[in-house]
Design a protein around this motif. Structure first.
Motif, PDB file in Angstrom:
ATOM      1  N   ALA A 212      -6.574  -4.947 -12.780  1.00  0.00           N
ATOM      2  CA  ALA A 212      -7.313  -4.135 -11.825  1.00  0.00           C
ATOM      3  C   ALA A 212      -8.670  -4.776 -11.560  1.00  0.00           C
ATOM      4  O   ALA A 212      -9.170  -5.540 -12.386  1.00  0.00           O
ATOM      5  CB  ALA A 212      -7.489  -2.724 -12.369  1.00  0.00           C
TER       6      ALA A 212
ATOM      7  N   LEU B 100       0.852  -1.185   0.000  1.00  0.00           N
ATOM      8  CA  LEU B 100       0.000   0.000   0.000  1.00  0.00           C
ATOM      9  C   LEU B 100       0.889   1.236   0.000  1.00  0.00           C
ATOM     10  O   LEU B 100       1.814   1.354   0.811  1.00  0.00           O
ATOM     11  CB  LEU B 100      -0.899  -0.009   1.234  1.00  0.00           C
ATOM     12  CG  LEU B 100      -1.754   1.229   1.486  1.00  0.00           C
ATOM     13  CD1 LEU B 100      -2.765   1.429   0.361  1.00  0.00           C
ATOM     14  CD2 LEU B 100      -2.458   1.121   2.831  1.00  0.00           C
TER      15      LEU B 100
ATOM     16  N   THR C 125      -3.487   0.874  -9.194  1.00  0.00           N
ATOM     17  CA  THR C 125      -3.900  -0.180  -8.278  1.00  0.00           C
ATOM     18  C   THR C 125      -4.312  -1.419  -9.048  1.00  0.00           C
ATOM     19  O   THR C 125      -5.164  -1.356  -9.938  1.00  0.00           O
ATOM     20  CB  THR C 125      -5.075   0.303  -7.405  1.00  0.00           C
ATOM     21  OG1 THR C 125      -4.604   1.360  -6.560  1.00  0.00           O
ATOM     22  CG2 THR C 125      -5.621  -0.831  -6.555  1.00  0.00           C
TER      23      THR C 125
ATOM     24  N   LEU D 219      -0.037  -7.688  -4.966  1.00  0.00           N
ATOM     25  CA  LEU D 219      -1.025  -6.622  -4.974  1.00  0.00           C
ATOM     26  C   LEU D 219      -0.386  -5.262  -4.711  1.00  0.00           C
ATOM     27  O   LEU D 219       0.355  -5.079  -3.733  1.00  0.00           O
ATOM     28  CB  LEU D 219      -2.103  -6.896  -3.925  1.00  0.00           C
ATOM     29  CG  LEU D 219      -3.241  -5.882  -3.835  1.00  0.00           C
ATOM     30  CD1 LEU D 219      -4.034  -5.839  -5.152  1.00  0.00           C
ATOM     31  CD2 LEU D 219      -4.166  -6.225  -2.675  1.00  0.00           C
TER      32      LEU D 219
ATOM     33  N   THR E 234      -1.585  -1.364  -4.132  1.00  0.00           N
ATOM     34  CA  THR E 234      -2.720  -0.494  -3.852  1.00  0.00           C
ATOM     35  C   THR E 234      -2.200   0.919  -3.656  1.00  0.00           C
ATOM     36  O   THR E 234      -1.331   1.147  -2.813  1.00  0.00           O
ATOM     37  CB  THR E 234      -3.469  -0.951  -2.591  1.00  0.00           C
ATOM     38  OG1 THR E 234      -3.868  -2.312  -2.745  1.00  0.00           O
ATOM     39  CG2 THR E 234      -4.701  -0.088  -2.366  1.00  0.00           C
TER      40      THR E 234
ATOM     41  N   SER F 213      -3.299   4.693  -2.738  1.00  0.00           N
ATOM     42  CA  SER F 213      -4.367   5.489  -2.157  1.00  0.00           C
ATOM     43  C   SER F 213      -4.255   6.940  -2.603  1.00  0.00           C
ATOM     44  O   SER F 213      -3.162   7.455  -2.818  1.00  0.00           O
ATOM     45  CB  SER F 213      -4.310   5.410  -0.634  1.00  0.00           C
ATOM     46  OG  SER F 213      -3.086   5.952  -0.163  1.00  0.00           O
TER      47      SER F 213
END
Length: 120
Positions: free
Chosen positions: A39, A10, A90, A115, A117, A119
């Motif tokens: 995605a 993240l 993402t 993964l 991600t 923000s």
């Protein structure tokens, strides 16, 4: 060839991540290596490749200037340095190995996804 991807996580928009993909086997250098992403709710798409011959690279338009693919044929590892990340980056990122046609998705071996991600 077995591929093991790592490095996802993240991060805030504008940040950076480096993905790694370690390959087993002695024939790493004979494959073009690349990264794809998928995605949520979308099809898997090509991101970047480092061709087996000549060492040239190729990127999808949306990541040009932000992502850099590299490979270490001694460590049997391919990397994806991702800078200036955007929320639209993402996705689940997959590494891939191909004899030919990697940009068209003609992949011989897939790694598991990692993964990413981003923000806002």
């Amino acid at each position: 060839v077995q591929l093991q991807a790592s490095g996802g996580g993240l991060v805030q928009a504008g940040g950076s991540l480096r993905l790694s993909c370690a390959a087993s086997g002695r024939t790493f250098g004979s494959y073009s290596m690349g990264w794809f992403r998928q995605a949520p709710g979308k099809e898997r798409e090509f991101v970047a490749t480092h061709f087996r011959s000549g060492g040239s690279t190729y990127y999808t338009e949306s990541v040009k200037g932000r992502f850099t693919i590299s490979r270490d044929n001694v460590k049997n590892t391919v990397y994806l340095q991702m800078n200036s990340l955007k929320p639209e980056d993402t996705a689940l990122y997959y590494c891939a190995a191909a004899n030919q046609g990697i940009v068209a998705g003609m992949v011989d071996y897939w790694g598991q996804g990692t993964l990413v991600t981003v923000s806002s």
